[in-house]
Structure formats: structure tokens, C-alpha cells
Design a protein around this motif. Structure first.
Motif, PDB file in Angstrom:
ATOM      1  N   ARG A 178      33.057  62.140  18.732  1.00 28.79           N
ATOM      2  CA  ARG A 178      33.246  60.986  17.854  1.00 28.79           C
ATOM      3  C   ARG A 178      33.307  59.693  18.665  1.00 28.79           C
ATOM      4  NH1 ARG A 178      31.713  64.433  15.279  1.00 28.79           N
ATOM      5  NH2 ARG A 178      32.518  65.320  13.346  1.00 28.79           N
ATOM      6  N   ASP A 179      32.760  59.722  19.874  1.00 30.37           N
ATOM      7  CA  ASP A 179      32.684  58.520  20.696  1.00 30.37           C
ATOM      8  C   ASP A 179      31.453  58.620  21.598  1.00 30.37           C
ATOM      9  OD1 ASP A 179      32.971  56.273  22.196  1.00 30.37           O
ATOM     10  OD2 ASP A 179      34.956  56.767  22.990  1.00 30.37           O
ATOM     11  N   LYS A 227      30.076  55.686  23.002  1.00 27.00           N
ATOM     12  CA  LYS A 227      29.954  54.381  23.643  1.00 27.00           C
ATOM     13  C   LYS A 227      29.428  54.487  25.065  1.00 27.00           C
ATOM     14  CE  LYS A 227      33.529  51.927  21.011  1.00 27.00           C
ATOM     15  NZ  LYS A 227      34.856  51.260  21.094  1.00 27.00           N
ATOM     16  N   GLN A 260      28.474  52.421  16.671  1.00 21.73           N
ATOM     17  CA  GLN A 260      28.738  51.948  18.030  1.00 21.73           C
ATOM     18  C   GLN A 260      27.507  51.282  18.646  1.00 21.73           C
ATOM     19  OE1 GLN A 260      30.368  55.527  19.851  1.00 21.73           O
ATOM     20  NE2 GLN A 260      32.441  54.948  19.268  1.00 21.73           N
TER      21      GLN A 260
END
Length: 273
Positions: A115-116, A118, A147
Motif C-alpha cells: 500500500r505504498d 512511493k 501517489q
């Protein structure tokens, strides 16, 4: 599957489910008939394993041709979910894009539950990628698209057939992106009937619907003997499915390999190729 009178399983839904269940079904001579599994490996999963959805081996090549020839991109970044679906398309896209003369400048996979993204998107920004091929299921895709927007990733983003989901199509962060999918479109009147019965049409609904009717027709002729059902499935040719004719080949695969490109705008996905 091992100790039941079940003859046929309509499924699995995704490639991982089908691949995991296929050895058990094959060993016990039970029919597995998926309407939405696309991993290339399923073609060789067994004599009792069938699907009415195109292989990702075909989708990956289609996208590579589109990105190179239609979008005119020569350098592409790939961000793909680490599962059978993502790996299958990633591999065939990379091979075909390279054959055409394109270069993959970034190629990483991420866990489906991530869920990230970046870090990955930041790395992509540091390359000279002219487009991003982003393969993911709904939840991680929404995170990645948001993102990418927050980090101002200003290159075209192309997704896979899993983006044919209202959660993505209607999300603010997905507006303007492209995605591909099988050219298997259910008619509007059929979708309306389904909705009137509280049903929700997704990418996989028409295929599952077709499969149930194909199996029912076969059982009317030969009963529930799985060997007889298997033999009849291989003879399936131009069955009038709700989203187009269904013909199965010697591997139990759908022979129709046409794909379309869709663009998401104003909360809707429109076919542009």
C-alpha cells in the motif's frame, strides 16, 4: 474435489486460484472452467482445465505493439504486481517491446498487499522513461495512481485488464490513464437485466455466465461424466456467448485474442482502439 460428486468447478476467478487448484482437479479428473484466468501457464495446466478468457501471453504482446507503434514510446518503465498475472504480462510485454526496438529502463515487482509505492515511483522519475506500464489489482493500483499524481509523475500510464473495475474507473486519480482488456464486451441490455436482479457486471461476469450455460448444454447431452464433458468442451466452437462467440482450442484456451485500449475520462472508460 477429492471426495465429492462434483463434476465441474466454474472458476477459479484469478490465475493464482486456478493454478493452485488445477493439479487437484486434474488428478481427480474434475473439470475446472475459468472465465477470467489469464496466466500463460494455464495453457499447460492439464487436460481437464479450461478457460474462456484470453491468455496474457497475447495481451502483453498487444500492449507492446500499441505502446511502440501507436504511442511512439521507445523507453518504458514497468511496475508489476508479483503474482502469476503480473509476471505473465510483464514477461511477454518485455520480450515483444525489446523485439520492436524498445528499451525497458525500469523493471520492478511489488507485493500484491503493498500500500505504498512511493519509493518505486520516485525511482521511475529518476529514469528517462517515456511511459509507465503499471500492472496491479484494484487496491494497490489505486494507491499507486494516487501517489504517482502526488509525486507529479508526468508520463503516460498504461494499466492491464484488472483496471476494468468501477472503483478504478470512477476514482479521481485514474482520470486520463489508459488500460487494455479483452475485446469481450457484454451488450448493454444484458448488463441492464443483470443489474435489475441486483447483479454487478465486472470484467469476469460475462465469462462465468457463458461457462455455466456451456456446461449446462453439455450436461444435457452427455450427463455428468467428466471425461465426456471434457471431450465435449474441446469441441466448443462459436458458442453464442453474451460477449461474443466462444471457441476453445486444443489447450482448452479461448481462441479469440482481440484486445482493446480504453481511456478513463469523466468517470467512464471509453474504447479508443
Amino acid at each position: 474435489l477429492t471426495n465429492t460428486d462434483i463434476s465441474v468447478v466454474i472458476g477459479g476467478l484469478c490465475s493464482g486460484e486456478t493454478s493452485a487448484t488445477a493439479p487437484i482437479a486434474e488428478q481427480n479428473k474434475k473439470i475446472l472452467f475459468s472465465g477470467c484466468s489469464s496466466a500463460p501457464s494455464i495453457s499447460k495446466a492439464g487436460d481437464y482445465i479450461f478457460r474462456s478468457y484470453p491468455s496474457d501471453a497475447l495481451q502483453g504482446k498487444f500492449v507492446a505493439d500499441y505502446v511502440y507503434n501507436n504511442l511512439g514510446k521507445r523507453k518504458v518503465a514497468i511496475l508489476a504486481v508479483s503474482n502469476e498475472w503480473g509476471e505473465g504480462i510483464r514477461k511477454t510485454f518485455s520480450e515483444r517491446f525489446g523485439e520492436l526496438g524498445g528499451v525497458i529502463v525500469f523493471d520492478e515487482q511489488y507485493a500484491q498487499e503493498s500500500r505504498d509505492l512511493k519509493s518505486e515511483i520516485t525511482k521511475i522519475k529518476q529514469t528517462d522513461a517515456e511511459a509507465l506500464y503499471f500492472l496491479g489489482v484494484t487496491e494497490a493500483s489505486l494507491v499507486g495512481l494516487r501517489q504517482a499524481q502526488e509525486l507529479d509523475l508526468s508520463i503516460p500510464i498504461i494499466g492491464g485488464d484488472t483496471w476494468d473495475d468501477s472503483k478504478i474507473v470512477e476514482s479521481p486519480q485514474a482520470q486520463g490513464v489508459l488500460y487494455t482488456g479483452a475485446a469481450l464486451v457484454a451488450p448493454a441490455d444484458w448488463e441492464s437485466k443483470l443489474k435489475s436482479r441486483k447483479g454487478n457486471t465486472t470484467l469476469c461476469t460475462p465469462g462465468a455466465y457463458n461457462n455455466v450455460h456451456i456446461i449446462a448444454d453439455i450436461m444435457k447431452r452427455v450427463g455428468t461424466d467428466t471425461t465426456k464433458i471434457k471431450d465435449e468442451l474441446y469441441k466448443t466452437k462459436n458458442y453464442p456467448g453474451v460477449n461474443g462467440p466462444v471457441t476453445l482450442d486444443k489447450n482448452g484456451d479461448l481462441t479469440d485474442s482481440k484486445f482493446v485500449v480504453k481511456k478513463i475520462e469523466n468517470g467512464k472508460a471509453e474504447v479508443i482502439k
